[in-house]
Enzyme design. Structure first.
Site, short mmCIF file in Angstrom:
data_model
loop_
_atom_site.label_atom_id
_atom_site.label_comp_id
_atom_site.label_asym_id
_atom_site.label_seq_id
_atom_site.Cartn_x
_atom_site.Cartn_y
_atom_site.Cartn_z
N GLY A 9 17.21 -16.44 4.49
CA GLY A 9 17.02 -17.53 3.52
C GLY A 9 16.73 -18.80 4.32
O GLY A 9 17.63 -19.31 5.00
N GLY A 11 15.75 -21.70 3.07
CA GLY A 11 15.72 -22.84 2.14
C GLY A 11 16.58 -23.98 2.70
O GLY A 11 16.68 -24.15 3.92
N ARG A 82 22.57 -23.49 -7.70
CA ARG A 82 22.72 -23.90 -9.10
C ARG A 82 22.02 -25.21 -9.38
O ARG A 82 21.75 -26.00 -8.49
CB ARG A 82 24.20 -23.96 -9.48
N ARG A 88 28.74 -21.94 -10.35
CA ARG A 88 28.37 -20.99 -9.29
C ARG A 88 28.33 -19.58 -9.87
O ARG A 88 27.53 -18.74 -9.45
CB ARG A 88 29.39 -21.05 -8.15
N ASN A 95 21.97 -13.23 -7.61
CA ASN A 95 22.26 -13.22 -6.18
C ASN A 95 22.81 -11.87 -5.71
O ASN A 95 22.64 -11.50 -4.55
CB ASN A 95 23.18 -14.39 -5.80
N VAL A 118 27.04 -16.93 2.66
CA VAL A 118 27.04 -18.29 2.10
C VAL A 118 26.64 -18.26 0.62
O VAL A 118 27.11 -19.07 -0.18
CB VAL A 118 26.06 -19.19 2.89
N ASN A 120 26.15 -17.87 -3.28
CA ASN A 120 27.16 -17.98 -4.34
C ASN A 120 26.95 -16.95 -5.45
O ASN A 120 25.83 -16.47 -5.63
CB ASN A 120 27.08 -19.38 -4.97
N ARG A 151 35.15 -31.69 2.55
CA ARG A 151 35.01 -32.64 1.44
C ARG A 151 36.33 -33.36 1.20
O ARG A 151 36.36 -34.59 1.04
CB ARG A 151 34.57 -31.89 0.17
N HIS A 175 35.98 -20.04 -3.97
CA HIS A 175 35.09 -21.20 -3.94
C HIS A 175 34.59 -21.45 -5.36
O HIS A 175 33.50 -21.05 -5.73
CB HIS A 175 33.93 -20.91 -2.99
P1 NAI Z 1 17.36 -22.62 -1.55
O1 NAI Z 1 16.73 -22.25 -2.84
O2 NAI Z 1 16.96 -23.88 -0.90
O3 NAI Z 1 17.11 -21.44 -0.49
C1 NAI Z 1 17.33 -20.09 -0.80
C2 NAI Z 1 16.28 -19.29 -0.03
O4 NAI Z 1 16.56 -17.90 -0.21
C3 NAI Z 1 14.87 -19.53 -0.52
O5 NAI Z 1 14.03 -19.96 0.55
C4 NAI Z 1 14.43 -18.16 -1.04
O6 NAI Z 1 13.05 -17.89 -0.86
C5 NAI Z 1 15.31 -17.24 -0.20
N1 NAI Z 1 15.42 -15.90 -0.75
C6 NAI Z 1 15.55 -15.52 -2.04
N2 NAI Z 1 15.57 -14.17 -2.13
C7 NAI Z 1 15.46 -13.69 -0.87
C8 NAI Z 1 15.44 -12.39 -0.32
N3 NAI Z 1 15.53 -11.29 -1.08
N4 NAI Z 1 15.29 -12.27 1.02
C9 NAI Z 1 15.20 -13.35 1.83
N5 NAI Z 1 15.22 -14.64 1.35
C10 NAI Z 1 15.36 -14.79 0.02
O7 NAI Z 1 18.94 -22.58 -1.78
P2 NAI Z 1 20.07 -23.22 -0.84
O8 NAI Z 1 20.38 -24.57 -1.30
O9 NAI Z 1 19.70 -22.97 0.57
O10 NAI Z 1 21.33 -22.30 -1.25
C11 NAI Z 1 21.36 -20.94 -0.91
C12 NAI Z 1 22.58 -20.25 -1.50
O11 NAI Z 1 23.76 -20.74 -0.87
C13 NAI Z 1 22.78 -20.49 -3.00
O12 NAI Z 1 23.24 -19.32 -3.61
C14 NAI Z 1 23.86 -21.57 -3.03
O13 NAI Z 1 24.58 -21.56 -4.23
C15 NAI Z 1 24.71 -21.13 -1.86
N6 NAI Z 1 25.55 -22.17 -1.30
C16 NAI Z 1 26.84 -21.83 -0.99
C17 NAI Z 1 27.69 -22.72 -0.42
C18 NAI Z 1 29.07 -22.31 -0.06
O14 NAI Z 1 29.92 -23.17 0.16
N7 NAI Z 1 29.35 -21.03 0.07
C19 NAI Z 1 27.27 -24.10 -0.14
C20 NAI Z 1 25.89 -24.37 -0.46
C21 NAI Z 1 25.07 -23.42 -1.03
C1 2OP Z 2 28.76 -26.32 -3.02
O1 2OP Z 2 29.98 -26.30 -3.14
C2 2OP Z 2 26.81 -25.13 -3.96
O2 2OP Z 2 28.78 -23.98 -3.50
C3 2OP Z 2 28.00 -25.03 -3.13
O3 2OP Z 2 28.13 -27.36 -2.80
#
Ligand code: NAI
Ligand code: 2OP
Length: 308
Positions: A9, A11, A82, A88, A95, A118, A120, A151, A175
């Protein structure tokens, strides 16, 4: 030999994690994504910053899991984030499908890696990756507690107008809205915050921590937080690659610890070369234990929906 970390990923969280990791020269980094061009472009752009940063981390982007072979750590950020109004948990089914697509390919290329999840909803996705991979529990770790605690630490530092370096804090549990910030174990230069602010202030900061992700989503509108999440992943990666034996709150698969069995929940873990080398059991008050069990119950409901 240089260490190798793959980020699935590329992103916001994935690319920002690559940025933090390369700028600390922790490892060579492979960014992989399902979208063609984006990981290649971001990887090349980031590598072109290395001569300026004077860091020898090689960074590439790819759509081919062959390029990820023999990674020491694989960070999975693939998935949808989200948007305002979503929790989430609304990301669960989409996901989970992505996790099913990704984990098998990751472990075929890097059978000895440690997985940091990572995507969600975090605890359920970590459980899915654990079950799909068949890895031992020390090799599948969820990132959330380091972020949620950071945070809380930031809000405490802002409130008391002190250096963030002075502030430690612990947030346990899943989370989500039921996460369990622990004011009793949160300190400024070793002084419990309960000695430095009144209960109403503590309660306000605890609530702002629980809502911390939603606060950022509300501002960004098109996605969720990524700078602090990426820094949190990087701290975990560094602890593992450098075998630091660092105690960090992580989502780990519990087998009786804190009275919880067969479930990923955020708890203090010792991170070293083998991944989660120990789950640290701290004494909780009856109210804290009950809040942790409530949070574990919320994770259990999600896990039941996807049957992992
Ligand atoms: P984003 O949309 O910017 O990036 C996600 C990337 O995953 C995209 O580039 C997409 O093309 C790629 N992707 C989708 N399906 C795929 C697959 N089958 N194979 C490879 N790549 C694939 O999203 P962002 O902001 O980077 O967030 C990513 C995830 O992390 C989300 O589910 C978000 O909720 C979660 N997250 C979790 C946190 C935590 O504390 N655990 C904190 C921040 C985000
Ligand atoms: C956060 O807490 C999206 O889970 C992520 O910001």
């Amino acid at each position: 030999m240089r260490k190798k970390v793959t980020i699935v990923g590329s992103g916001n969280v994935g690319a920002t994690t690559a940025h933090w990791m390369a700028s600390k020269e922790l490892a060579d980094v492979v960014l992989i994504d399902i979208v063609e061009g984006i990981p290649q472009g971001k990887g090349l752009d980031l590598y072109q910053a290395m001569p300026i940063e004077k860091r020898d981390s090689f960074v590439i982007g790819t759509n081919d899991y062959g390029d990820t072979a023999n990674s020491d750590i694989v960070v999975i950020t693939a998935g949808i984030p989200r948007k305002p109004g979503m929790s989430r948990d609304d990301l669960l089914n989409t996901n989970y499908k992505i996790m099913q697509d990704v984990v098998g390919k990751v472990i075929a290329a890097s059978p000895n890696c440690i997985l940091i999840i990572v995507s969600n909803p975090l605890d359920a996705m970590a459980q899915a990756a654990f079950k799909i991979s068949g890895f031992s529990r020390n090799r599948v770790i969820g990132m959330a507690g380091v972020l949620d605690s950071a945070r809380f630490r930031a809000f405490i530092a802002m409130e008391l107008k002190v250096s963030v370096e002075n502030v430690t804090a612990f947030v346990l549990g899943g989370h989500g809205d039921t996460m369990v910030p622990l004011p009793r174990y949160s300190t400024v230069a070793g002084i419990p915050i309960t000695e430095l602010m009144d209960q109403a202030t503590v309660d306000r900061l605890v609530q702002r921590t629980r809502d911390g992700g939603a606060e950022i989503v509300k501002y960004l509108k098109t996605g969720s937080a990524y700078y602090a999440p990426a820094a949190a992943v990087t701290e975990m990666v560094e602890a593992i690659l450098k075998d630091k034996k660092k105690i960090l709150p992580c989502a780990a698969y519990l087998q009786g610890e804190y009275g919880i069995n067969g479930l990923f929940v955020g708890v203090p873990c010792k991170l070293g070369a083998r991944g989660v080398e120990d789950v640290i059991q701290i004494k909780l008050s009856a109210a804290e234990q009950s809040a942790l069990e409530n949070s574990a119950g919320a994770v259990k409901e999600l896990v039941a929906v996807i049957g992992v």
